[in-house]
Design a protein around this motif. Structure first.
Motif, PDB file in Angstrom:
ATOM      1  N   ASN A 277       0.623  -1.191  -0.358  1.00  0.00           N
ATOM      2  CA  ASN A 277       0.042  -0.086  -0.109  1.00  0.00           C
ATOM      3  C   ASN A 277       0.794   1.072  -0.268  1.00  0.00           C
ATOM      4  O   ASN A 277       1.674   1.145   0.113  1.00  0.00           O
TER       5      ASN A 277
ATOM      6  N   ILE B 288      -9.387 -12.481  -1.450  1.00  0.00           N
ATOM      7  CA  ILE B 288      -7.687 -11.191  -0.957  1.00  0.00           C
ATOM      8  C   ILE B 288      -8.244 -10.832   0.277  1.00  0.00           C
ATOM      9  O   ILE B 288      -8.863 -10.462   1.155  1.00  0.00           O
ATOM     10  N   ASN B 289      -6.804 -10.825   1.234  1.00  0.00           N
ATOM     11  CA  ASN B 289      -5.914 -10.594   2.251  1.00  0.00           C
ATOM     12  C   ASN B 289      -5.930  -8.944   2.923  1.00  0.00           C
ATOM     13  O   ASN B 289      -4.634  -9.481   1.444  1.00  0.00           O
ATOM     14  N   LEU B 290      -5.676  -8.726   3.598  1.00  0.00           N
ATOM     15  CA  LEU B 290      -5.013  -7.188   3.635  1.00  0.00           C
ATOM     16  C   LEU B 290      -4.240  -7.578   5.477  1.00  0.00           C
ATOM     17  O   LEU B 290      -4.430  -8.034   6.477  1.00  0.00           O
TER      18      LEU B 290
ATOM     19  N   SER C   5      -5.305 -11.621   8.944  1.00  0.00           N
ATOM     20  CA  SER C   5      -4.604 -10.798   8.535  1.00  0.00           C
ATOM     21  C   SER C   5      -6.248 -10.943   8.600  1.00  0.00           C
ATOM     22  O   SER C   5      -7.160 -11.047   8.834  1.00  0.00           O
TER      23      SER C   5
ATOM     24  N   THR D  61       0.985  -1.476   5.280  1.00  0.00           N
ATOM     25  CA  THR D  61      -0.139  -2.909   4.683  1.00  0.00           C
ATOM     26  C   THR D  61       0.138  -2.809   3.483  1.00  0.00           C
ATOM     27  O   THR D  61       0.750  -2.175   2.500  1.00  0.00           O
ATOM     28  N   TYR D  62      -0.133  -4.358   3.104  1.00  0.00           N
ATOM     29  CA  TYR D  62      -0.044  -4.601   2.302  1.00  0.00           C
ATOM     30  C   TYR D  62      -1.405  -5.725   1.492  1.00  0.00           C
ATOM     31  O   TYR D  62      -1.526  -6.649   2.898  1.00  0.00           O
ATOM     32  N   LEU D  63      -1.287  -5.982   1.111  1.00  0.00           N
ATOM     33  CA  LEU D  63      -2.593  -7.374   0.303  1.00  0.00           C
ATOM     34  C   LEU D  63      -1.769  -8.060  -0.188  1.00  0.00           C
ATOM     35  O   LEU D  63      -0.766  -8.185  -1.045  1.00  0.00           O
ATOM     36  N   SER D  64      -2.408  -9.034  -0.440  1.00  0.00           N
ATOM     37  CA  SER D  64      -1.952 -10.396  -0.870  1.00  0.00           C
ATOM     38  C   SER D  64      -3.233 -11.916  -1.397  1.00  0.00           C
ATOM     39  O   SER D  64      -4.638 -11.277  -0.790  1.00  0.00           O
TER      40      SER D  64
END
Length: 519
Positions: free
Chosen positions: A259, A273-275, A284, A264-267
């Motif tokens: 991000n 989709i997880n944060l 998450s 934070t980041y997403l996968s």
């Protein structure tokens, strides 16, 4: 936001798709993005290979380098109107014998272009650093040397599902630099790791409670105190895992994106989709979930996802149905309802048996300024304006000459290849790969386009890349190649463009080619 229930993530693949064959012990888990097309044929596409011992290898380049001048434009026309790029370096051996573990699976520049990271199917990450001298000489050159190499992931085995987990690196994403160390995220199918890459060129000697050989000394035996001395040492680059984010994905991870808040980041996997927060590894939050209650009703899967480069609340994700959804995390904890849906109506004249397969989007990238995005499907590259959902503002055919060969491409599984795409630093040009080690570049300002080849034949000093052309049938010209002569085993799936200069990195099987512009 809704917290992921990790305890419920097991065993879902047993009912994934009705036409999918049952997984037998020792087999690798099939990817859902490929199995969504099983209604066309009853088969399971198994990815990868059995676990194996990682062989040692070195990526050494003694290739001559070419002088470079940074120009204002992206494409530099020569006197005859051709676009000129020249060879800079090639990393990896040019032997015909290629080990599966050496095949490059991702390429990524960091935010200032000083470092270039590659991941391969053997689970290794190789980081290259820009040569300091190449930036100061005139004309400037785009030279990179090996900076660090480390084993990021190892092959694993899921004993509950009798499935092997590949060590292959699917994605690498850099974090913006905040201190002398560098940080990057790397992921395989199941586990994401945060790596710290740091330098050490000094050592401390003269500890009071430690002997010269490193063993501890009982403080009772210390009769006098001394001040430790810092001495210079040979530069050492260390890579250490700082965080491990695991057990949050039932299906294969296909995307990670940091991000803009850098916290934070997403996968993303095939259905969710997880944060994540970069400091928290044991939980998450699930922000997208497209898994149907009945897996028989599964019609699409997530193929790529990315955060907006400026707005930390926005992200996009693409699907195997050829749609892109823009979601706003301010609207709801679970982004089941998208803010915008980008989809181009299908041309009835091009409708065929393969329409749904070739419309699947393999990659989506937002522009650096956050106004546009590009999407790559099997035959074309499209530019979208985030303010207009109905159709792309630009469409560039990548290899339209393959439309007549879709049947044979389906038989050899090439139709399921996932090509990536990328922007240049100022969003005026885009690049993507093709077959026969060809890669395509499109100038959005002049509408010029060029096909170039990453070949060992051009790995020579001061070699200017000649534009390549493919002819469909009939007599071909001297510099053209027939579509029937294309080598579909040689494919450019992964490319990267330097964020501020005209330096590109192209992964061709086990080789990393670096090219730069030339007057």
């Amino acid at each position: 936001m809704r917290q992921s229930g990790f305890g419920k993530l097991g065993g879902l693949l047993n009912t994934a798709v009705a036409a999918t064959k049952k997984t037998t012990p020792g087999k690798k888990q099939p990817r859902l993005e490929e199995n969504t097309h099983m209604k066309y044929h009853e088969r399971t596409i198994l990815n990868g290979k059995p676990g194996h011992e990682t062989p040692k290898r070195s990526r050494i380049s003694n290739s001559p380098l070419v002088n470079r001048v940074m120009a204002g434009g992206v494409f530099l026309p020569a006197g005859n109107g051709d676009i000129q790029w020249c060879f800079s370096q090639v990393k990896g051996t040019l032997d015909d014998d290629v080990t599966e573990a050496d095949i490059i699976s991702c390429v990524e520049f960091n935010h200032d272009g000083e470092l270039l990271a590659t991941g391969d199917k053997g689970g290794r990450v190789v980081i290259f650093q820009r040569d300091p001298i190449s930036k100061t000489v005139l004309p400037r050159r785009g030279e990179y040397n090996v900076y660090s190499t480390f084993q990021s992931h190892e092959p694993e085995f899921d004993y509950l599902k009798s499935l092997e987990i590949e060590e292959k690196i699917n994605k690498i994403r850099w974090l913006k630099r905040r201190n002398p160390a560098h940080f990057l995220l790397s992921t395989n199918d199941k586990t994401i790791k945060l790596w710290k890459v740091s330098e050490r060129d000094k050592k401390v000697e003269g500890y009071n409670t430690r002997s010269e050989n490193g063993s501890l000394v009982d403080p009772v035996n210390v009769s006098s105190l001394r001040v430790p001395i810092i001495k210079p040492m040979e530069l050492m680059v260390e890579a250490s895992p700082r965080r491990i984010f695991a057990n949050a994905h039932t299906y294969h991870i296909n995307s990670i994106s940091v991000n803009s808040d850098q916290e934070t980041y997403l996968s993303a996997d095939d259905l969710r989709i997880n944060l994540w927060h970069l400091e928290i590894t044991d939980q998450s939050f699930n922000i997208v979930d497209i898994k149907p209650t009945n897996m028989e009703e599964l019609t699409e899967v997530i193929t790529a996802a990315e955060f907006h480069p400026v707005e930390c609340n926005l992200f996009v994700y693409s699907s195997s149905k050829g749609t892109i959804r823009l979601c706003d995390m301010r609207a709801a904890a679970l982004c089941d309802r998208h803010a915008k849906l980008f989809e181009e109506p299908e041309d009835p004249t091009n409708r065929s048996f393969f329409s749904e397969i070739i419309s699947s989007i393999s990659d989506v990238k937002l522009s650096n300024n956050g106004r546009y995005m590009i999407s790559r499907d099997y035959l074309s590259l499209k530019v979208w304006d985030l303010h207009m959902e109905t159709k792309p503002i630009e469409t560039y055919p990548v290899h339209e000459y393959l439309r007549a060969k879709l049947c044979s491409l389906y038989e050899n599984d090439c139709i399921f290849d996932k090509f990536e795409c990328c922007w240049n630093g100022n969003d005026t040009a885009i690049m993507t790969g093709s077959y026969n080690n060809f890669f395509r570049m499109f100038d959005r300002t002049t509408r010029r386009e060029v096909t170039l080849e990453a070949s060992r034949d051009i790995a020579k000093p001061k070699t200017v890349l000649k534009p390549r052309k493919v002819c469909l049938q009939g007599k071909r010209k001297k510099d053209e190649i027939s579509v029937d002569c294309l080598d579909f085993n040689k494919k450019i799936l992964h490319t990267a463009w330097h964020p501020t200069e005209n330096i590109i990195a192209v992964a061709a099987t086990n080789n990393l080619f670096l090219f730069q512009d030339k007057f």
